[in-house]
Scaffold this active site. Structure first.
Site, PDB file in Angstrom:
ATOM      1  N   SER A  25       0.839  -1.202   0.000  1.00 44.51           N
ATOM      2  CA  SER A  25       0.000   0.000   0.000  1.00 44.51           C
ATOM      3  C   SER A  25       0.875   1.252   0.000  1.00 44.51           C
ATOM      4  O   SER A  25       2.048   1.206   0.405  1.00 44.51           O
ATOM      5  CB  SER A  25      -0.869   0.006   1.257  1.00 44.51           C
ATOM      6  OG  SER A  25      -1.547   1.236   1.393  1.00 44.51           O
ATOM      7  N   TYR A  40      -1.897  -0.569  10.664  1.00 46.83           N
ATOM      8  CA  TYR A  40      -2.090  -0.906   9.241  1.00 46.83           C
ATOM      9  C   TYR A  40      -0.836  -0.534   8.437  1.00 46.83           C
ATOM     10  O   TYR A  40      -0.340  -1.344   7.633  1.00 46.83           O
ATOM     11  CB  TYR A  40      -3.318  -0.169   8.694  1.00 46.83           C
ATOM     12  CG  TYR A  40      -3.577  -0.454   7.220  1.00 46.83           C
ATOM     13  CD1 TYR A  40      -4.109  -1.673   6.819  1.00 46.83           C
ATOM     14  CD2 TYR A  40      -3.273   0.497   6.236  1.00 46.83           C
ATOM     15  CE1 TYR A  40      -4.336  -1.940   5.460  1.00 46.83           C
ATOM     16  CE2 TYR A  40      -3.506   0.238   4.894  1.00 46.83           C
ATOM     17  CZ  TYR A  40      -4.036  -0.985   4.511  1.00 46.83           C
ATOM     18  OH  TYR A  40      -4.256  -1.246   3.183  1.00 46.83           O
TER      19      TYR A  40
HETATM   20  N1  LIG Z   1      -8.767  -0.038  -1.195  1.00 49.86           N
HETATM   21  C1  LIG Z   1      -7.660   0.679  -1.000  1.00 49.86           C
HETATM   22  O1  LIG Z   1      -7.696   1.921  -0.940  1.00 49.86           O
HETATM   23  C2  LIG Z   1      -6.329  -0.016  -0.864  1.00 49.86           C
HETATM   24  C3  LIG Z   1      -5.154   0.747  -0.955  1.00 49.86           C
HETATM   25  C4  LIG Z   1      -3.939   0.121  -0.807  1.00 49.86           C
HETATM   26  C5  LIG Z   1      -3.871  -1.235  -0.585  1.00 49.86           C
HETATM   27  N2  LIG Z   1      -5.014  -1.967  -0.487  1.00 49.86           N
HETATM   28  C6  LIG Z   1      -4.889  -3.398  -0.216  1.00 49.86           C
HETATM   29  O2  LIG Z   1      -5.530  -4.105  -1.242  1.00 49.86           O
HETATM   30  C7  LIG Z   1      -5.914  -5.401  -0.771  1.00 49.86           C
HETATM   31  C8  LIG Z   1      -7.340  -5.701  -1.218  1.00 49.86           C
HETATM   32  O3  LIG Z   1      -8.206  -4.812  -0.567  1.00 49.86           O
HETATM   33  P1  LIG Z   1      -9.493  -4.171  -1.260  1.00 49.86           P
HETATM   34  O4  LIG Z   1      -9.312  -2.709  -1.223  1.00 49.86           O
HETATM   35  O5  LIG Z   1      -9.788  -4.835  -2.534  1.00 49.86           O
HETATM   36  O6  LIG Z   1     -10.584  -4.485  -0.140  1.00 49.86           O
HETATM   37  P2  LIG Z   1     -11.836  -5.483  -0.095  1.00 49.86           P
HETATM   38  O7  LIG Z   1     -12.695  -5.262  -1.283  1.00 49.86           O
HETATM   39  O8  LIG Z   1     -12.409  -5.323   1.256  1.00 49.86           O
HETATM   40  O9  LIG Z   1     -11.166  -6.913  -0.257  1.00 49.86           O
HETATM   41  C9  LIG Z   1     -10.499  -7.577   0.795  1.00 49.86           C
HETATM   42  C10 LIG Z   1     -10.426  -9.047   0.433  1.00 49.86           C
HETATM   43  O10 LIG Z   1      -9.667  -9.732   1.440  1.00 49.86           O
HETATM   44  C11 LIG Z   1     -10.359 -10.926   1.771  1.00 49.86           C
HETATM   45  N3  LIG Z   1      -9.996 -11.363   3.106  1.00 49.86           N
HETATM   46  C12 LIG Z   1     -10.047 -10.671   4.262  1.00 49.86           C
HETATM   47  N4  LIG Z   1      -9.656 -11.440   5.280  1.00 49.86           N
HETATM   48  C13 LIG Z   1      -9.343 -12.652   4.758  1.00 49.86           C
HETATM   49  C14 LIG Z   1      -8.879 -13.883   5.296  1.00 49.86           C
HETATM   50  N5  LIG Z   1      -8.653 -14.026   6.616  1.00 49.86           N
HETATM   51  N6  LIG Z   1      -8.668 -14.930   4.454  1.00 49.86           N
HETATM   52  C15 LIG Z   1      -8.910 -14.805   3.138  1.00 49.86           C
HETATM   53  N7  LIG Z   1      -9.335 -13.665   2.566  1.00 49.86           N
HETATM   54  C16 LIG Z   1      -9.567 -12.613   3.378  1.00 49.86           C
HETATM   55  C17 LIG Z   1     -11.823 -10.574   1.633  1.00 49.86           C
HETATM   56  O11 LIG Z   1     -12.588 -11.721   1.386  1.00 49.86           O
HETATM   57  P3  LIG Z   1     -13.504 -12.511   2.438  1.00 49.86           P
HETATM   58  O12 LIG Z   1     -14.064 -11.530   3.396  1.00 49.86           O
HETATM   59  O13 LIG Z   1     -14.507 -13.178   1.549  1.00 49.86           O
HETATM   60  O14 LIG Z   1     -12.574 -13.514   3.062  1.00 49.86           O
HETATM   61  C18 LIG Z   1     -11.801  -9.715   0.376  1.00 49.86           C
HETATM   62  O15 LIG Z   1     -11.862 -10.523  -0.771  1.00 49.86           O
HETATM   63  C19 LIG Z   1      -5.723  -5.362   0.745  1.00 49.86           C
HETATM   64  O16 LIG Z   1      -4.519  -6.029   1.075  1.00 49.86           O
HETATM   65  C20 LIG Z   1      -5.596  -3.879   1.044  1.00 49.86           C
HETATM   66  O17 LIG Z   1      -4.837  -3.631   2.201  1.00 49.86           O
HETATM   67  C21 LIG Z   1      -6.243  -1.403  -0.652  1.00 49.86           C
END
Ligand SMILES: NC(=O)c1ccc[n+]([C@@H]2O[C@H](COP(=O)([O-])OP(=O)(O)OC[C@H]3O[C@@H](n4cnc5c(N)ncnc54)[C@H](OP(=O)(O)O)[C@@H]3O)[C@@H](O)[C@H]2O)c1
Length: 246
Positions: A141, A154
């Site tokens: 991130s 985080y």
């Molecule tokens: N959105 C942003 O602004 C942003 C910015 C920088 C980095 N990121 C990173 O991008 C990645 C994806 O996030 P996103 O933004 O796409 O959010 P999201 O839509 O909330 O997706 C998070 C995913 O992680 C899965 N997950 C959570 N806990 C889990 C576990 N214990 N085992 C397996 N899967 C799990 C969730 O699936 P289930 O609940 O079905 O398990 C979901 O598919 C994350 O690592 C986040 O830190 C996001």
């Protein structure tokens, strides 16, 4: 490099960046393995991919459980014959101020955001070493570059992922032909903030409404870019933010 018939496991594939990445890579010919805890959502995404002519396998699993990863690798090999790539994308962001002592949430972030990545690497590495190559992409991130309010834990988890990626690259890329990339997005429009329970942080979030965000597809495109380079090219880091974000 062409993704056709390369088999790639994507964690956190039930939503946001993981879902968009699965759809993008499948549309480019990869066999995608969708891993997350929400099996119903994964099945819906698999159906959409298959409707568009792609190939997908659903393996419901929790990245904090090594046995779930072992199961995912075993089912992947049974179905597609190999594991060519892993995208460690699953993550949580329950931001909170430190003085609230939401220690359970701190530990959950460490378990999912850091240990989940370690578990994934441990599960695929023997296969990739046997295959003499592979790709590991870790979704870190912008939080690995800078602190933001409520993000102490985080940001620490995402810094760990960025530095772990660099260690992986130095130890694995020259010796085993395993390319490693850290993806470092700024704000992306996904449900990631839904896990926030600290009311003061929720208020801050309202101030951020209206800010430009990236779309999950923008990150999927960056992941595709890293994966589609010739073998001699390792994309170390992709730091990608909305053009009006400081
Ligand atoms: N959105 C942003 O602004 C942003 C910015 C920088 C980095 N990121 C990173 O991008 C990645 C994806 O996030 P996103 O933004 O796409 O959010 P999201 O839509 O909330 O997706 C998070 C995913 O992680 C899965 N997950 C959570 N806990 C889990 C576990 N214990 N085992 C397996 N899967 C799990 C969730 O699936 P289930 O609940 O079905 O398990 C979901 O598919 C994350 O690592 C986040 O830190 C996001």
């Amino acid at each position: 490099m062409n993704l056709k018939d390369r088999t790639i496991i994507i964690t956190g594939a039930s939503s946001g960046i993981g879902e968009a990445t699965a759809k993008k890579l499948a549309s480019e010919g990869a066999n995608v393995v969708l891993m997350a805890r929400s099996k119903d959502k994964l099945n819906t995404i698999k159906d959409t991919i298959e409707t568009h002519g792609g190939k997908a396998l659903v393996v419901d699993g929790d990245v904090t459980k090594t046995s779930d990863f072992e199961n995912a690798v075993s089912k992947t090999v049974d179905t597609f014959g190999s594991v060519d790539g892993l995208i460690n994308n699953a993550g949580l962001m329950p931001l909170s101020y430190i003085n609230k002592l939401k220690t359970e949430e701190w530990h959950t972030m460490v378990d999912v955001n850091i240990k989940g990545v370690l578990n994934g690497v441990a599960a695929v590495l023997p296969k990739m070493i046997d295959n003499k190559g592979g790709d590991i992409i870790n979704v870190s991130s912008m939080a690995a570059h800078r602190y933001f309010p409520g993000g102490a834990v985080y940001c620490a988890t995402k810094s760990a992922v960025k530095m772990f990626s660099e260690g992986l690259r130095q130890e694995l890329t020259p010796k085993y032909g395993i390319n490693v990339t850290s993806i470092e997005p700024g704000a992306v429009a996904t449900p990631l903030t839904d896990t926030i329970t600290d009311e003061d942080i929720k208020d801050n979030m309202k101030d951020m409404m209206g800010m430009t965000t990236l779309e999950p597809e923008d990150i999927a495109n960056a992941i595709h870019y890293a994966l589609s380079q010739p073998k001699r090219v390792n994309i170390n880091d992709v730091y990608i933010v909305p053009s009006d974000q400081q």
